[in-house]
Design a protein around this motif. Structure first.
Motif, mmCIF file in Angstrom:
data_model
loop_
_atom_site.group_PDB
_atom_site.id
_atom_site.type_symbol
_atom_site.label_atom_id
_atom_site.label_comp_id
_atom_site.label_asym_id
_atom_site.label_seq_id
_atom_site.Cartn_x
_atom_site.Cartn_y
_atom_site.Cartn_z
ATOM 1 N N PHE A 1 1.924 -1.529 -2.421
ATOM 2 C CA PHE A 1 0.567 -1.901 -2.078
ATOM 3 C C PHE A 1 0.601 -2.525 -0.694
ATOM 4 O O PHE A 1 1.457 -3.354 -0.414
ATOM 5 C CB PHE A 1 -0.003 -2.898 -3.085
ATOM 6 C CG PHE A 1 -0.548 -2.247 -4.323
ATOM 7 C CD1 PHE A 1 -1.902 -1.947 -4.422
ATOM 8 C CD2 PHE A 1 0.289 -1.915 -5.379
ATOM 9 C CE1 PHE A 1 -2.406 -1.348 -5.557
ATOM 10 C CE2 PHE A 1 -0.216 -1.311 -6.512
ATOM 11 C CZ PHE A 1 -1.566 -1.022 -6.607
ATOM 12 N N ASN B 1 -3.961 2.447 6.501
ATOM 13 C CA ASN B 1 -3.932 2.855 5.110
ATOM 14 C C ASN B 1 -3.677 1.671 4.168
ATOM 15 O O ASN B 1 -2.790 1.716 3.327
ATOM 16 C CB ASN B 1 -2.838 3.906 4.925
ATOM 17 C CG ASN B 1 -3.170 4.839 3.779
ATOM 18 O OD1 ASN B 1 -3.999 4.516 2.928
ATOM 19 N ND2 ASN B 1 -2.524 5.977 3.753
ATOM 20 N N VAL B 2 -4.474 0.621 4.344
ATOM 21 C CA VAL B 2 -4.249 -0.577 3.551
ATOM 22 C C VAL B 2 -5.041 -0.520 2.251
ATOM 23 O O VAL B 2 -6.040 0.177 2.146
ATOM 24 C CB VAL B 2 -4.636 -1.850 4.334
ATOM 25 C CG1 VAL B 2 -3.882 -1.911 5.641
ATOM 26 C CG2 VAL B 2 -6.138 -1.898 4.574
ATOM 27 N N ASP B 3 -4.557 -1.287 1.268
ATOM 28 C CA ASP B 3 -5.184 -1.274 -0.043
ATOM 29 C C ASP B 3 -6.103 -2.460 -0.277
ATOM 30 O O ASP B 3 -6.867 -2.480 -1.239
ATOM 31 C CB ASP B 3 -4.102 -1.259 -1.128
ATOM 32 C CG ASP B 3 -3.227 -0.034 -1.020
ATOM 33 O OD1 ASP B 3 -3.758 1.074 -1.148
ATOM 34 O OD2 ASP B 3 -2.018 -0.185 -0.780
#
Lengths: 357, 357
Positions: A69, A130-132
């Motif tokens: 993550f 592309n972070v969660d």
DNA sequence: ATATCTTTCGGTAACGTTACCGATATAATT
DNA sequence: AATTATATCGGTAACGTTACCGAAAGATAT
């Protein structure tokens, strides 16, 4: 000291499968409500899950699905003006150490508190990574409101620390209740006023015009307290520009000359140390000084007795809880409180050594 | 929002085995230094472990060795005198919820604060239960020193919360620094004294003679502060027996008649509310009142403005950290700090709503 | 020399879950 | 009726670790 096997047995996916007369694969499918299960079977399994109060084994779960993550951290740089943000960042690092072994990785995006553009740049740059999930300090209200809309469109969860903006899409807000912090400042001021003609000065010191909203809330709390508690001492409010100390000094000199009865100064942000320096150098020891934030310069003057009270909001814990809230929300998928007010701590010379930042 | 496999790979026991040219079983043996490994092989493996900075995967470890750990909790009952111990117990429950899914079970042994024998009984009863670790409040110094010796003989690890005794076999002490708490009390008193002839009363209120040591430390801190800060207001110290309110009232009535200049009362324990009740009922609003502990009765008078300051030591967190320290020490086998002083919090009418017990 | 013991080590099932692969049955299409 | 598509489900390897069982080899005793 010998250990036994568990007695109070927790049932797992296997037991559910046995009772429902299906395979564990099917049970897994309904738990994660994936497709490919007949309605009847699904209901049967769901019923059993409720019956035995199935609690998934997080150990096994996280062990198997060993995913990464990516958490983004969007906070101000530690600037030459104030190292306030060191503390939240330390809290973030502490949380990082605790959870990175579970496959959480961190990407930090810093911006300058004196520069709105740098905030926007970092806030946008983060989108390429592309972070969660995002932990952010919405220091610039307008700009933060804009980027938050983008995050929502991209379906990236986010939360705020230190200050809040009106965006109810956020997972949570972690920070102080500024209005009540003003109350506390006023209450402490009350204790140090000894007679009717003592006067109060409320001031904020800043270079740029960040967080005007925040300051306004504190001031409102302060003056509301004064009013409702029928304190009749005269109260004045000025804004001082921080920068060249000499200019700062002349400004204060002339103000205090015109207003010699000022007995207590309340600074609505962390730049108290500037006033402290002034009071110390001009040897005005009869004025009590109250301000915000447990930063090194302030603590120095607190220990010297120049600053009387610091009001603090556990900055380190804000960072720590911010990350942990993200972790709980999107990895453990647990519910987190919508607002998490920090305590309003009163720090003095005598208890500051025990203050856990 | 898609997840990748871990990139920054953590090597495991398997990789060590491969590099050392042995089986994973052998690696496991040296990791837990079990017997049955040749010295040469052992050294070879240990070298590799250091090289790759092997960090065991706790998830897998705890998943596999699904053992029960039994923790004993030895604290006072919530009594009719004070419900102070409700808070630590809540902290314990919170920690329980967090870790019982990992196979930790709790056995609680309560004792009466007014009864040494009941302490000893519980402290001994716990020995029959095959516990792996003990969290205890050593409220009776002599008796606690005795039982601790037994625990050491039985090789059961233990730790103290709330108050400390001289027993360096304990895992840790979690609680306040009482001497400095006295400082803080004195400092706050200083702010409320407005002229030379104001007098100070320091008092403790109790039924029995528990924790005399603790009270002495607070008093010493208080008077040391007064002395070193050259505060010349008269200071008196009395002990009041709690019990029948009428007797309590006459005692105070006569004292305050003889000493009409008492301006500030500092109570060295949580029974401030008794004084508060007295001050309220006799309508003596010009006396400021400072005491200890965030318990319901005190908070009530704090909100009414009868009590001015409460000094608190995060009782709930004491319980929470106590359990977590046990967990870290004997399940995760991590190092815990030998003393964990709690913050010395100053709670007022205006910030008490944000005080996280 | 044979028997027994000891030291050293490898093989492997299991912990509870995830998710892929393929099997079976049923429905839809030709 | 034969073929293909779809819905539903089971089998199972794998995650990293633990710990039992027994194999192999060497040491000691008879």
């Amino acid at each position: 000291m010998d250990k036994q096997k568990k007695s109070n047995k927790q049932y797992g996916i296997k037991e559910i499968a046995k009772r429902a007369n299906v395979s564990i694969a099917t049970v897994d499918r309904v738990i994660h409500n994936r497709t490919g299960v007949a309605q009847k079977t699904k209901e049967k399994i769901q019923k059993i899950i409720k019956e035995i109060d199935y609690q998934p084994n997080l150990l096994a779960s996280r062990l198997k699905s060993n995913k990464e993550f990516v958490l983004a951290v969007l906070i101000p740089k530690v600037s030459e003006n104030t190292n306030f943000w060191e503390a939240p960042y330390n809290g973030i690092l502490k949380a990082k150490e605790e959870i990175e072994k579970y496959g959480v990785i961190f990407k930090t995006f810093l911006f300058e508190l004196s520069n709105k553009d740098s905030f926007m740049e970092s806030a946008i740059a983060l989108l390429d990574e592309n972070v969660d999930g995002i932990l952010m300090a919405p220091s610039f209200v307008k700009e933060a409101e804009q980027v938050v809309k983008i995050y929502e469109k991209e379906k990236i969860p986010y939360l705020f620390i230190d200050s809040n903006i009106a965006a109810n899409g956020s997972i949570t807000y972690i920070g102080p209740n500024l209005y009540h912090s003003g109350f506390v400042g006023a209450q402490l001021t009350k204790y140090v006023l000894h007679n009717e003609k003592d006067e109060i000065l409320v001031t904020n010191i800043s270079k740029t015009d960040t967080n005007i909203d925040n300051l306004k809330q504190i001031e409102k709390g302060f003056s509301d307290y004064i009013t409702t508690n029928k304190i009749h001492n005269r109260l004045q409010s000025i804004a001082i520009k921080d920068g060249d100390y000499n200019q700062f000094k002349t400004e204060l000199d002339s103000f205090l000359e015109i207003n010699p009865n000022i007995k207590s100064i309340f600074v609505t942000n962390s730049r108290v140390f500037s006033i402290a320096r002034y009071l110390k150098e001009t040897n005005r020891r009869n004025i009590t000084l109250i301000g915000f934030d447990f930063i090194a310069e302030n603590v120095k003057y607190l220990k010297e007795g120049v600053i009387d009270f610091l009001i603090c909001h556990k900055p380190e814990e804000q960072g720590y809880r911010g990350i942990m809230s993200l972790y709980h929300h999107l990895i453990l998928m647990q519910k987190v409180e919508k607002t998490q007010f920090m305590p309003i701590d009163i720090v003095t010379k005598e208890n500051c050594d025990f203050y856990p930042n």
